[in-house]
Motif scaffolding. Sequence first.
Motif, PDB file in Angstrom:
ATOM      1  N   LYS A  44       0.537  -1.036  -0.604  1.00 46.57           N
ATOM      2  CA  LYS A  44       0.052   0.213  -0.194  1.00 46.57           C
ATOM      3  C   LYS A  44       1.087   1.148  -0.047  1.00 46.57           C
ATOM      4  O   LYS A  44       0.119   2.291  -0.767  1.00 46.57           O
ATOM      5  CB  LYS A  44      -1.106  -0.013   1.290  1.00 46.57           C
ATOM      6  N   LYS A  45       2.187   0.574   0.778  1.00 50.49           N
ATOM      7  CA  LYS A  45       3.086   1.982   0.246  1.00 50.49           C
ATOM      8  C   LYS A  45       3.429   2.737  -0.539  1.00 50.49           C
ATOM      9  O   LYS A  45       3.564   3.838  -1.360  1.00 50.49           O
ATOM     10  CB  LYS A  45       4.065   2.289   1.937  1.00 50.49           C
ATOM     11  N   SER A  46       3.944   1.276  -1.275  1.00 51.17           N
ATOM     12  CA  SER A  46       4.299   1.533  -2.781  1.00 51.17           C
ATOM     13  C   SER A  46       3.498   2.602  -3.799  1.00 51.17           C
ATOM     14  O   SER A  46       3.438   2.759  -4.553  1.00 51.17           O
ATOM     15  CB  SER A  46       4.921   0.320  -3.489  1.00 51.17           C
ATOM     16  N   LEU A  47       1.939   1.292  -4.002  1.00 48.94           N
ATOM     17  CA  LEU A  47       1.277   2.194  -3.952  1.00 48.94           C
ATOM     18  C   LEU A  47       0.636   3.950  -4.037  1.00 48.94           C
ATOM     19  O   LEU A  47       0.929   4.353  -5.060  1.00 48.94           O
ATOM     20  CB  LEU A  47      -0.572   1.514  -4.437  1.00 48.94           C
ATOM     21  N   GLY A  48       0.419   4.187  -2.484  1.00 46.44           N
ATOM     22  CA  GLY A  48       0.759   5.510  -2.268  1.00 46.44           C
ATOM     23  C   GLY A  48       1.861   6.764  -3.110  1.00 46.44           C
ATOM     24  O   GLY A  48       1.794   7.313  -3.296  1.00 46.44           O
ATOM     25  N   TYR A  49       3.439   5.518  -3.077  1.00 49.17           N
ATOM     26  CA  TYR A  49       3.857   6.461  -3.928  1.00 49.17           C
ATOM     27  C   TYR A  49       3.886   6.586  -4.996  1.00 49.17           C
ATOM     28  O   TYR A  49       3.873   7.850  -5.755  1.00 49.17           O
ATOM     29  CB  TYR A  49       5.417   5.859  -3.543  1.00 49.17           C
ATOM     30  N   PHE A  98       4.769  -0.497 -14.501  1.00 53.63           N
ATOM     31  CA  PHE A  98       4.883  -2.480 -14.921  1.00 53.63           C
ATOM     32  C   PHE A  98       5.488  -2.479 -13.577  1.00 53.63           C
ATOM     33  O   PHE A  98       4.323  -3.406 -12.840  1.00 53.63           O
ATOM     34  CB  PHE A  98       6.264  -2.942 -16.440  1.00 53.63           C
ATOM     35  N   GLU A  99       6.191  -1.576 -12.429  1.00 48.71           N
ATOM     36  CA  GLU A  99       6.368  -2.399 -10.930  1.00 48.71           C
ATOM     37  C   GLU A  99       4.860  -2.020 -10.371  1.00 48.71           C
ATOM     38  O   GLU A  99       4.235  -2.250  -9.509  1.00 48.71           O
ATOM     39  CB  GLU A  99       7.289  -1.012 -10.915  1.00 48.71           C
ATOM     40  N   ALA A 140      -5.120   7.878  -8.554  1.00 51.54           N
ATOM     41  CA  ALA A 140      -5.222   6.948  -8.405  1.00 51.54           C
ATOM     42  C   ALA A 140      -5.019   5.431  -8.438  1.00 51.54           C
ATOM     43  O   ALA A 140      -4.977   5.136 -10.582  1.00 51.54           O
ATOM     44  CB  ALA A 140      -7.125   6.741  -7.650  1.00 51.54           C
ATOM     45  N   THR A 141      -4.274   4.539  -7.756  1.00 46.06           N
ATOM     46  CA  THR A 141      -4.687   3.259  -8.460  1.00 46.06           C
ATOM     47  C   THR A 141      -4.955   2.935  -9.421  1.00 46.06           C
ATOM     48  O   THR A 141      -4.710   1.893 -10.433  1.00 46.06           O
ATOM     49  CB  THR A 141      -3.789   2.087  -7.207  1.00 46.06           C
ATOM     50  N   THR A 181       2.395  -4.475  -8.518  1.00 46.76           N
ATOM     51  CA  THR A 181       2.698  -4.270  -7.310  1.00 46.76           C
ATOM     52  C   THR A 181       0.860  -4.025  -6.673  1.00 46.76           C
ATOM     53  O   THR A 181       0.465  -5.122  -5.734  1.00 46.76           O
ATOM     54  CB  THR A 181       2.748  -2.600  -6.561  1.00 46.76           C
ATOM     55  N   LYS A 182       0.115  -3.598  -7.362  1.00 52.14           N
ATOM     56  CA  LYS A 182      -1.055  -4.018  -7.334  1.00 52.14           C
ATOM     57  C   LYS A 182      -1.833  -4.961  -7.393  1.00 52.14           C
ATOM     58  O   LYS A 182      -3.066  -5.714  -6.888  1.00 52.14           O
ATOM     59  CB  LYS A 182      -2.463  -2.961  -8.249  1.00 52.14           C
ATOM     60  N   ASP A 183      -1.021  -5.811  -8.669  1.00 53.32           N
ATOM     61  CA  ASP A 183      -1.399  -7.398  -7.958  1.00 53.32           C
ATOM     62  C   ASP A 183      -1.266  -8.296  -7.759  1.00 53.32           C
ATOM     63  O   ASP A 183      -1.960  -9.541  -6.574  1.00 53.32           O
ATOM     64  CB  ASP A 183      -0.999  -8.144  -9.833  1.00 53.32           C
TER      65      ASP A 183
END
Length: 95
Positions: free
Chosen positions: A38-43, A71-72, A51-52, A76-78
């Motif tokens: 979640k932190k990575s998605l926030g970044y 791609f990252e 939004a993701t 991350t979401k997957d």
Amino acid sequence: MGLDVDKINNTEQMVKRVVLKTLLAKVEEINRTVEDLKKSLGYFEKKYGMATETFYQEFIQGILDDNMDFFEWKATKDMLDELKIEKEALLGVLK
């Protein structure tokens, strides 16, 4: 020699405790990983200003370019989605 029912019951209880402890540890591990993801998605959301979910739809539709971050971000979401499913399955077993 007959079966020692008490010994069998004690062994079953011990195995159940070990399995329960292992499942709970796995859920905790998933929780920690989910927070990191979640932190990575926030970044990424902050960096790219979207939004993701919006990103994901645009990425899979081919609207966005082939930026390596994208791609990252998708991976991350997957991973997050897969871990949520795994956690729900484990919690279902624990009920």
